[in-house]
Write an enzyme that holds these catalytic residues in place. Sequence first.
Site, PDB file in Angstrom:
ATOM      1  N   LYS A 144       5.308  13.179   0.966  1.00 34.89           N
ATOM      2  CA  LYS A 144       4.619  13.230  -0.328  1.00 34.89           C
ATOM      3  C   LYS A 144       3.220  13.751  -0.084  1.00 34.89           C
ATOM      4  O   LYS A 144       2.835  13.982   1.066  1.00 34.89           O
ATOM      5  CB  LYS A 144       4.610  11.860  -0.994  1.00 34.89           C
ATOM      6  CG  LYS A 144       3.813  10.812  -0.254  1.00 34.89           C
ATOM      7  CD  LYS A 144       3.687   9.574  -1.105  1.00 34.89           C
ATOM      8  CE  LYS A 144       2.544   8.727  -0.587  1.00 34.89           C
ATOM      9  NZ  LYS A 144       2.102   7.717  -1.480  1.00 34.89           N
ATOM     10  N   ASN A 203      10.250  -2.248  -4.409  1.00 39.04           N
ATOM     11  CA  ASN A 203      10.523  -0.883  -3.949  1.00 39.04           C
ATOM     12  C   ASN A 203      11.838  -0.356  -4.523  1.00 39.04           C
ATOM     13  O   ASN A 203      11.945   0.813  -4.896  1.00 39.04           O
ATOM     14  CB  ASN A 203      10.566  -0.832  -2.421  1.00 39.04           C
ATOM     15  CG  ASN A 203       9.179  -0.591  -1.843  1.00 39.04           C
ATOM     16  OD1 ASN A 203       8.200  -0.603  -2.587  1.00 39.04           O
ATOM     17  ND2 ASN A 203       9.086  -0.390  -0.552  1.00 39.04           N
ATOM     18  N   GLY A 239      12.292  15.436  -9.507  1.00 42.52           N
ATOM     19  CA  GLY A 239      12.010  16.287  -8.354  1.00 42.52           C
ATOM     20  C   GLY A 239      13.087  16.177  -7.306  1.00 42.52           C
ATOM     21  O   GLY A 239      14.265  15.978  -7.613  1.00 42.52           O
ATOM     22  N   CYS A 292       9.571   4.266   3.661  1.00 38.69           N
ATOM     23  CA  CYS A 292       9.802   2.976   2.986  1.00 38.69           C
ATOM     24  C   CYS A 292      10.990   2.984   2.018  1.00 38.69           C
ATOM     25  O   CYS A 292      11.961   2.257   2.238  1.00 38.69           O
ATOM     26  CB  CYS A 292       8.543   2.536   2.258  1.00 38.69           C
ATOM     27  SG  CYS A 292       7.240   2.068   3.402  1.00 38.69           S
ATOM     28  N   LYS A 314       9.127  -7.902  -2.248  1.00 34.54           N
ATOM     29  CA  LYS A 314       8.842  -6.577  -1.684  1.00 34.54           C
ATOM     30  C   LYS A 314      10.041  -5.619  -1.873  1.00 34.54           C
ATOM     31  O   LYS A 314       9.897  -4.496  -2.346  1.00 34.54           O
ATOM     32  CB  LYS A 314       8.495  -6.726  -0.197  1.00 34.54           C
ATOM     33  CG  LYS A 314       8.370  -5.430   0.563  1.00 34.54           C
ATOM     34  CD  LYS A 314       7.209  -4.581   0.082  1.00 34.54           C
ATOM     35  CE  LYS A 314       7.261  -3.194   0.689  1.00 34.54           C
ATOM     36  NZ  LYS A 314       6.203  -2.323   0.214  1.00 34.54           N
ATOM     37  N   LEU A 357       8.263   8.260 -13.219  1.00 34.74           N
ATOM     38  CA  LEU A 357       9.226   9.038 -14.006  1.00 34.74           C
ATOM     39  C   LEU A 357       8.943  10.524 -13.817  1.00 34.74           C
ATOM     40  O   LEU A 357       8.724  11.243 -14.785  1.00 34.74           O
ATOM     41  CB  LEU A 357       9.141   8.648 -15.483  1.00 34.74           C
ATOM     42  CG  LEU A 357       9.744   7.287 -15.865  1.00 34.74           C
ATOM     43  CD1 LEU A 357       9.678   7.073 -17.364  1.00 34.74           C
ATOM     44  CD2 LEU A 357      11.194   7.158 -15.385  1.00 34.74           C
ATOM     45  N   LEU A 369       0.834  -1.215   0.000  1.00 37.09           N
ATOM     46  CA  LEU A 369       0.000   0.000   0.000  1.00 37.09           C
ATOM     47  C   LEU A 369       0.862   1.256   0.000  1.00 37.09           C
ATOM     48  O   LEU A 369       2.015   1.237   0.436  1.00 37.09           O
ATOM     49  CB  LEU A 369      -0.948   0.008   1.205  1.00 37.09           C
ATOM     50  CG  LEU A 369      -0.397   0.117   2.633  1.00 37.09           C
ATOM     51  CD1 LEU A 369       0.061   1.503   3.001  1.00 37.09           C
ATOM     52  CD2 LEU A 369      -1.460  -0.349   3.607  1.00 37.09           C
TER      53      LEU A 369
HETATM   54  P1  NAD Z   1       4.368   2.459  11.987  1.00 35.43           P
HETATM   55  O1  NAD Z   1       5.597   2.900  12.672  1.00 35.43           O
HETATM   56  O2  NAD Z   1       3.376   3.469  11.511  1.00 35.43           O
HETATM   57  O3  NAD Z   1       3.578   1.451  12.962  1.00 35.43           O
HETATM   58  C1  NAD Z   1       4.159   0.396  13.618  1.00 35.43           C
HETATM   59  C2  NAD Z   1       3.353   0.146  14.894  1.00 35.43           C
HETATM   60  O4  NAD Z   1       3.825  -1.069  15.487  1.00 35.43           O
HETATM   61  C3  NAD Z   1       3.518   1.233  15.935  1.00 35.43           C
HETATM   62  O5  NAD Z   1       2.236   1.704  16.338  1.00 35.43           O
HETATM   63  C4  NAD Z   1       4.248   0.517  17.090  1.00 35.43           C
HETATM   64  O6  NAD Z   1       3.893   1.004  18.374  1.00 35.43           O
HETATM   65  C5  NAD Z   1       3.779  -0.902  16.902  1.00 35.43           C
HETATM   66  N1  NAD Z   1       4.626  -1.926  17.512  1.00 35.43           N
HETATM   67  C6  NAD Z   1       5.974  -2.030  17.497  1.00 35.43           C
HETATM   68  N2  NAD Z   1       6.371  -3.136  18.132  1.00 35.43           N
HETATM   69  C7  NAD Z   1       5.248  -3.772  18.557  1.00 35.43           C
HETATM   70  C8  NAD Z   1       4.999  -4.968  19.264  1.00 35.43           C
HETATM   71  N3  NAD Z   1       5.994  -5.764  19.640  1.00 35.43           N
HETATM   72  N4  NAD Z   1       3.729  -5.299  19.547  1.00 35.43           N
HETATM   73  C9  NAD Z   1       2.707  -4.509  19.163  1.00 35.43           C
HETATM   74  N5  NAD Z   1       2.880  -3.360  18.468  1.00 35.43           N
HETATM   75  C10 NAD Z   1       4.133  -2.991  18.172  1.00 35.43           C
HETATM   76  O7  NAD Z   1       4.825   1.527  10.795  1.00 35.43           O
HETATM   77  P2  NAD Z   1       4.108   1.322   9.375  1.00 35.43           P
HETATM   78  O8  NAD Z   1       4.365   2.492   8.512  1.00 35.43           O
HETATM   79  O9  NAD Z   1       2.710   0.867   9.600  1.00 35.43           O
HETATM   80  O10 NAD Z   1       4.986   0.125   8.797  1.00 35.43           O
HETATM   81  C11 NAD Z   1       4.877  -1.180   9.328  1.00 35.43           C
HETATM   82  C12 NAD Z   1       5.646  -2.118   8.408  1.00 35.43           C
HETATM   83  O11 NAD Z   1       5.041  -2.127   7.119  1.00 35.43           O
HETATM   84  C13 NAD Z   1       7.105  -1.719   8.170  1.00 35.43           C
HETATM   85  O12 NAD Z   1       7.868  -2.872   8.006  1.00 35.43           O
HETATM   86  C14 NAD Z   1       7.049  -0.949   6.869  1.00 35.43           C
HETATM   87  O13 NAD Z   1       8.268  -0.980   6.180  1.00 35.43           O
HETATM   88  C15 NAD Z   1       5.986  -1.733   6.124  1.00 35.43           C
HETATM   89  N6  NAD Z   1       5.265  -0.980   5.093  1.00 35.43           N
HETATM   90  C16 NAD Z   1       4.902   0.304   5.333  1.00 35.43           C
HETATM   91  C17 NAD Z   1       4.203   1.001   4.344  1.00 35.43           C
HETATM   92  C18 NAD Z   1       3.811   2.432   4.564  1.00 35.43           C
HETATM   93  O14 NAD Z   1       3.444   3.093   3.577  1.00 35.43           O
HETATM   94  N7  NAD Z   1       3.844   2.967   5.770  1.00 35.43           N
HETATM   95  C19 NAD Z   1       3.862   0.378   3.136  1.00 35.43           C
HETATM   96  C20 NAD Z   1       4.221  -0.961   2.956  1.00 35.43           C
HETATM   97  C21 NAD Z   1       4.933  -1.631   3.942  1.00 35.43           C
END
Ligand code: NAD
Length: 430
Positions: free
Chosen positions: A320, A208, A253, A260, A204, A250, A153
């Site tokens: 963004k 990216n 900027g 990520c 993944k 493309l 996402l």
């Molecule tokens: P985030 O930091 O917004 O949220 C992570 C949450 O996990 C936090 O609320 C934190 O308190 C909680 N947490 C941490 N350790 C924990 C535990 N042991 N038990 C319960 N909760 C716990 O992170 P995010 O942006 O949602 O990203 C999460 C994962 O998904 C990452 O690996 C990221 O790379 C991946 N990802 C993110 C996106 C994005 O657009 N944000 C898109 C694809 C993949």
Amino acid sequence: MEIGVIGVGYVGLVTGAVFADLGNDVICADIDKDRIERLNRGEVPIYETGLDEMIHRNVEGGRLTFTIDVHRLVRESELIFICVGTPPKDGGETDLSYVERAAQAIAHAIDDYKVIVNKSTVPVGTGALVSDIIERHKRKSVRFDVVSNPEFLREGSAIQDTLAPDRIVIGAPNKTVAMRLLELYAPLERPMLITDVPSAEIIKYASNAFLAMKISFINAVANVCEQAEANVDDVAKGMGYDARIGRGFLYPGLGFGGSCFPKDVESFVHKSGELGYDFKLLKEVLSVNRERAPHLLGIIRKSMGSLEGKVLGVLGLAFKDNTDDMRDAKSVEVIRALLEEGAKVKAYDPVAMDNARSILNGVEFCPSAYAAAEGADALVVVTEWREFRQLNLVRLKELMARPLIFDGRNIYDVERTKRLGFEYHCMGKA
Ligand code: NAD
């Protein structure tokens, strides 16, 4: 299905809400007590179009609950999604401590067969690590399987992306386990790829890294266009018509930021190195990206000379458009450099101001783009919000002390800005 989601950040919250909306019973848990209390009060801690409504609808329908009790979540769920953060360490390696902690919590509570689904972005081999942690720490002799189901996402369109992903990748140890995930995602009617766990983990990162490479590629081309008096936007369009290349990503900027791309590319380079492959191509992608903000700052200095005492309006703070996420946002690098050189910075962002306030000191945060422009010696466009494309440039010019725009996202038309009397600098055009 009975689903547990560990970690309610951008990914966990959206995933939990969408699964509940599909008719599943979803428990979401987080170690952040404050975040869970806010959610239980009906407050949604992140900005994402449509998320508020979806959460409220499903909480009221009794399909979505929030707790700090991970053990309860484990006991009451058949599928457990790990959606915790995987931030970078110095040197690019992924910090897996949150994933490890989640795996330990699962191990302590597991009392029956469960499928543990890793949705966090994790280096290849993490599925095996999670499996190993649960095996070593489990208190009951129960079976479990670990699946990789990476998330694609994008913040800003997260709900839509989760409801209609380009593909769903399921890395499973066997077909029976994969079928559980297939069943869950079947209502979305999207393409699904079933593979092994390590391949899913790499898909993944490779995806990216490829998108980041497209961004750095067009930014490198933009540098050539600036020297050759060519127009990079036309070059990108001309390339994008080729179906093998495509138009996406493309856009020249300030380069990629956010939570990520930078960390994922770094992590992929690091893991590849550990596995014995020096991924020089991706090192260069990162290096081109690092040069983008200094490049824009160079253009600003060349045009304005010393910035001491000058007023600069900054449009956009989030990494963004359509998000309030400030993680690794280019605005931070640009604004800190402007402040260091003695400029006064007036900034505006449609939704990221609260998050920005906790990161940036010495900035005057303004209630609108026009307020940021008022009395400014120059405007710097940092984030490509639609609202900035729609600004009344005549009014903007009247408000500014000097009609000067540095556009880090190429959102304005060169001819039009010139006609209106602006001095306009953008990326990749003479
Ligand atoms: P985030 O930091 O917004 O949220 C992570 C949450 O996990 C936090 O609320 C934190 O308190 C909680 N947490 C941490 N350790 C924990 C535990 N042991 N038990 C319960 N909760 C716990 O992170 P995010 O942006 O949602 O990203 C999460 C994962 O998904 C990452 O690996 C990221 O790379 C991946 N990802 C993110 C996106 C994005 O657009 N944000 C898109 C694809 C993949």
